[in-house]
Design an enzyme around this catalytic site. Structure first.
Site, PDB file in Angstrom:
ATOM      1  CE1 TYR A 126      -3.394  -2.797   0.693  1.00  0.00           C
ATOM      2  CE2 TYR A 126      -4.590  -0.729   0.626  1.00  0.00           C
ATOM      3  CZ  TYR A 126      -4.579  -2.099   0.555  1.00  0.00           C
ATOM      4  OH  TYR A 126      -5.744  -2.777   0.343  1.00  0.00           O
ATOM      5  CE  LYS A 173       2.858 -17.899   0.914  1.00  0.00           C
ATOM      6  NZ  LYS A 173       1.974 -19.060   0.961  1.00  0.00           N
ATOM      7  CG  ASP A 206      -1.004 -20.014   2.387  1.00  0.00           C
ATOM      8  OD1 ASP A 206      -0.411 -19.539   3.365  1.00  0.00           O
ATOM      9  OD2 ASP A 206      -0.480 -20.830   1.611  1.00  0.00           O
ATOM     10  CG  ASP A 230      -7.743  -4.610   1.795  1.00  0.00           C
ATOM     11  OD1 ASP A 230      -8.773  -4.161   2.331  1.00  0.00           O
ATOM     12  OD2 ASP A 230      -7.548  -4.593   0.566  1.00  0.00           O
TER      13      ASP A 230
END
Ligand code: NAD
Length: 338
Positions: A126, A173, A206, A230
């Site tokens: 972002y 991640k 995930d 988000d």
């Protein structure tokens, strides 16, 4: 408690003016006096001032320290950055707090969700640093810093302590993005070590999504970088019945801006159709921030009563009431419950 508060009001566009007006009416009916400093941002400001986020909007929020904001449409290809992203970066509102709590009467997969998403709000993809690499490739730069990671994770632990919550889960991640998400995770572990009274664990994003759908009861406070926040917060909004009931707050050291998670839903603009709940619940977060916990509790209870009865609710909750009628019902329930 103050006699009255000065709060900046940004009605926004699309459904924004209707749902922020609903929240102002409910706050007024709860007996909290607010001197609203109304300012415009978005397309109306662009037409009037040549920018969607004029300086006087930022000045007003810096002065009052608190704002209630409706959603603002991000025009595609206007050359201006999103008002929402700019506000968060320019005012250094480094936490995006998004509680996802089940409300009886809202159709959803689960009945007892009680999650809080703490999303980093100023960096990651972002940061908006991207460029073309020749005509056929584009590059976006993901920024993760120790400072931003540390303060958002610290907020998550302090929040957990303050609200009597038991566990913080860091989402990342780092198995693939070993440097950027690796730094976030390393920082989260260091902050956790200084908060031994709260349980800490981490999950790969995930896997986190799958677990939230299958076993949401295992989780409590979730903290994560901007982009995952988000996406995961919308997933959690889905777990409790959708965007119409999902409130949010953007919080910095000195300033807080309260706004629903959802956008401006332009197709419903001016049609008295939008669900005001997410904005009213954002106002509940705002009242707690101001120390008006009793008024916040009364409003929350009235919202739960109206949704639980299911008669005066908007289309997305299976009813036929308009924005104004649902707001009237919430105000009536609040008066009846006093
Ligand atoms: P959206 O949240 O506006 O709408 C998504 C879906 O949810 C639509 O079907 C809409 O009808 C429904 N919905 C949303 N809020 C609702 C409510 N209160 N009551 C009933 N139904 C509701 O998302 P979008 O269509 O992707 O975005 C529209 C615009 O809003 C875009 O320009 C986007 O950039 C902007 N946006 C702004 C903010 C913000 O101001 N913080 C946040 C998200 C999106």
């Amino acid at each position: 408690m103050a006699d009255f508060y000065q709060v900046t009001l940004i009605p926004g566009d699309g459904i924004g003016p209707e749902i922020t007006m609903a929240a102002c009416r409910v706050i007024d009916a709860a007996g909290v006096s607010i001197d609203w400093q109304e300012v415009v941002a978005g397309s109306e400001a662009l037409a009037e001032y040549g920018t969607p986020l004029p300086d006087h909007v930022l000045e007003s929020i810096r002065k009052t320290g608190v704002a209630l904001k409706g959603p603002v449409t991000t025009p595609v290809g206007s050359g201006f950055r999103s008002v929402n992203v700019s506000l968060r970066q320019l005012l250094d509102l480094y936490v995006n707090l998004r509680p996802a709590v089940s409300i009886p009467g809202v159709r959803s997969l689960y009945k007892d969700i009680d999650l809080v998403i703490v999303r980093e709000n100023t960096e990651d993809l972002y940061a908006g640093i991207e460029h073309m690499v020749g005509p056929d490739a584009a590059e976006s730069i993901k920024i993760i810093t120790r400072r931003a990671s540390e303060r958002v994770v610290k907020f998550a632990f302090d929040y957990a302590r303050r609200e009597g919550r038991k566990k913080v889960t860091a989402v990342h991640k780092a198995n693939i993005m070993k440097l950027s998400d690796g730094l976030f995770l390393e920082t989260a572990r260091a902050v956790a070590a200084a908060h031994g009274d709260i349980e800490f664990e981490d999950r790969i994003v995930d896997n986190m999504c799958m677990q939230l759908v299958q076993k949401p009861e295992l989780y409590d406070v979730l903290v994560m970088p901007n982009l995952y926040g988000d996406i995961v917060s919308d997933l959690c909004a889905g777990l409790v019945g959708g965007l119409g009931v999902a409130p949010g707050a953007n919080i910095g050291d000195e300033i807080a801006v309260f706004e629903p998670v959802h956008g401006s839903a332009p197709k419903y603009a001016g049609k008295n159709k939008a669900n005001p709940t997410a904005t009213i619940l954002s106002a509940v977060l705002m009242l707690r921030h101001l120390g008006e916990t009793s008024a916040a509790g009364r409003i929350l209870s009235a919202v739960r009563t109206v949704i639980g009865e299911g008669r005066q609710v908007t289309y997305d909750l299976g009813g036929g009431a308009g924005t104004a009628e649902m707001t009237d019902a919430i105000i009536k329930a609040m008066v009846n419950e006093q």
